[in-house]
Design a protein around this motif. Structure first.
Motif, PDB file in Angstrom:
ATOM      1  N   SER A 140      10.732   5.885  -0.715  1.00 48.15           N
ATOM      2  CA  SER A 140      10.760   5.962  -2.182  1.00 48.15           C
ATOM      3  C   SER A 140      11.322   4.694  -2.813  1.00 48.15           C
ATOM      4  O   SER A 140      10.771   4.176  -3.791  1.00 48.15           O
ATOM      5  N   ALA A 141      12.415   4.169  -2.278  1.00 45.54           N
ATOM      6  CA  ALA A 141      13.036   2.975  -2.869  1.00 45.54           C
ATOM      7  C   ALA A 141      12.125   1.765  -2.717  1.00 45.54           C
ATOM      8  O   ALA A 141      11.891   1.016  -3.678  1.00 45.54           O
ATOM      9  N   TYR A 142      11.601   1.565  -1.518  1.00 45.24           N
ATOM     10  CA  TYR A 142      10.739   0.415  -1.268  1.00 45.24           C
ATOM     11  C   TYR A 142       9.472   0.494  -2.116  1.00 45.24           C
ATOM     12  O   TYR A 142       9.080  -0.493  -2.762  1.00 45.24           O
ATOM     13  N   ALA A 143       8.832   1.670  -2.140  1.00 45.68           N
ATOM     14  CA  ALA A 143       7.606   1.824  -2.919  1.00 45.68           C
ATOM     15  C   ALA A 143       7.874   1.630  -4.407  1.00 45.68           C
ATOM     16  O   ALA A 143       7.057   1.044  -5.126  1.00 45.68           O
ATOM     17  N   ALA A 144       9.025   2.101  -4.884  1.00 41.27           N
ATOM     18  CA  ALA A 144       9.374   1.909  -6.291  1.00 41.27           C
ATOM     19  C   ALA A 144       9.509   0.426  -6.617  1.00 41.27           C
ATOM     20  O   ALA A 144       9.040  -0.046  -7.658  1.00 41.27           O
ATOM     21  N   SER A 145      10.137  -0.311  -5.717  1.00 42.28           N
ATOM     22  CA  SER A 145      10.298  -1.744  -5.956  1.00 42.28           C
ATOM     23  C   SER A 145       8.947  -2.447  -5.976  1.00 42.28           C
ATOM     24  O   SER A 145       8.718  -3.355  -6.780  1.00 42.28           O
TER      25      SER A 145
ATOM     26  N   SER B 170       0.817  -1.211   0.000  1.00 37.95           N
ATOM     27  CA  SER B 170       0.000   0.000   0.000  1.00 37.95           C
ATOM     28  C   SER B 170       0.852   1.264   0.000  1.00 37.95           C
ATOM     29  O   SER B 170       0.344   2.358  -0.269  1.00 37.95           O
ATOM     30  N   LEU B 171       2.140   1.125   0.291  1.00 36.35           N
ATOM     31  CA  LEU B 171       3.026   2.289   0.257  1.00 36.35           C
ATOM     32  C   LEU B 171       3.174   2.870  -1.147  1.00 36.35           C
ATOM     33  O   LEU B 171       3.604   4.010  -1.298  1.00 36.35           O
ATOM     34  N   THR B 172       2.807   2.110  -2.171  1.00 35.26           N
ATOM     35  CA  THR B 172       2.806   2.681  -3.519  1.00 35.26           C
ATOM     36  C   THR B 172       1.766   3.776  -3.641  1.00 35.26           C
ATOM     37  O   THR B 172       1.853   4.621  -4.536  1.00 35.26           O
TER      38      THR B 172
END
Length: 247
Positions: A154-159, A144-146
């Motif tokens: 930012s890095a985690y959501a991008a992945s 849900s962080l996307t």
């Protein structure tokens, strides 16, 4: 390795030794699945997950593999087929997180995160696309962080955005195979990793965000995975946001 004569449906759960993955292992075992518990390094935790799965009523074995290593992933699927005769469900719960503002993130940490979360999902899905039997399911983990767009993620959501894209496209590439492909996108979920380092004020603020006014549990997420793995055959090519209505 002896071959099982079990006719149960067979699931591979990556990252199955802890957190949400561990709960998914127990939930599928309770449904009578034979579960292959994939883990990276902690054999004691993996063995505990196997024992819990057996106690829940299913069969289980633990298999070590780096999900980003395509040779190791192929061997993981080989083991599942040798032990149980095939693979029906693949749950991609392995993942890692690196938190920092974009301007400050060490790019080596970014590379490691993308290797596990994106390459790992891709490598596992590649084998799943080739091997999952008709009537099966591939279930990835987005986040849900996307949508939350929280600073530092930012890095985690991008992945996880990449995982969502892989999921939607693979569902369409498997036309005619009778295999569903979906992603679960949890919100804040009370795993040991999530709770670590958070004070009561932070947890209370996060619990107040969804209309259901609590933080999710691993059981909440495992229930959704079990639905997608079994009865939810008409749900396909979707990203399901499991966060109590926070977004």
């Amino acid at each position: 390795m002896a071959t099982s004569t079990s006719t149960a449906r067979v699931a591979i759960v990556t990252g199955g030794s802890r957190g949400i993955g561990r709960q998914v292992v127990e939930r599928l075992a309770a449904e009578g699945y034979a579960v292959v518990v994939n883990y990276r390094g902690n054999q004691a935790e993996a063995d505990a997950a196997v024992q819990a799965a057996r106690a829940a009523g299913g069969e289980a074995i633990a298999v070590a593999a780096d999900v980003a290593d395509e040779t190791a992933v192929a061997a993981l699927f080989d083991t599942a087929e040798q032990e149980y005769g095939g693979v029906d469900v693949v749950v991609n719960a392995a993942g890692m997180m690196a938190l920092a503002p974009l301007a400050d993130l060490d790019l080596d940490n970014l590379d490691r995160l993308l290797r596990v979360n994106v390459r790992g999902t891709f490598a596992v899905d590649q084998q799943a696309a080739r091997r999952v039997r008709r009537g099966g399911a591939i279930i990835n983990f987005s986040s849900s962080l996307t949508r939350f767009a929280r600073p530092g993620y930012s890095a985690y959501a991008a992945s996880k955005g990449a995982v969502s894209a892989i999921t939607l496209i693979l569902a369409r590439e498997l036309r005619g195979r009778d295999v569903t492909v979906n992603a679960v996108a949890p919100g804040p979920t009370g795993t040991a990793l999530f709770l670590e380092g958070k004070d009561e004020q932070t947890l209370a603020r996060m619990a107040a965000e969804p209309p259901l006014e609590r933080i999710g549990t691993p059981e909440d997420i495992a229930e959704l995975v079990a639905f997608l793995a079994g009865p939810g055959r008409w749900v396909n090519g979707q990203v399901l946001y499991a966060n109590g209505g926070a977004i």
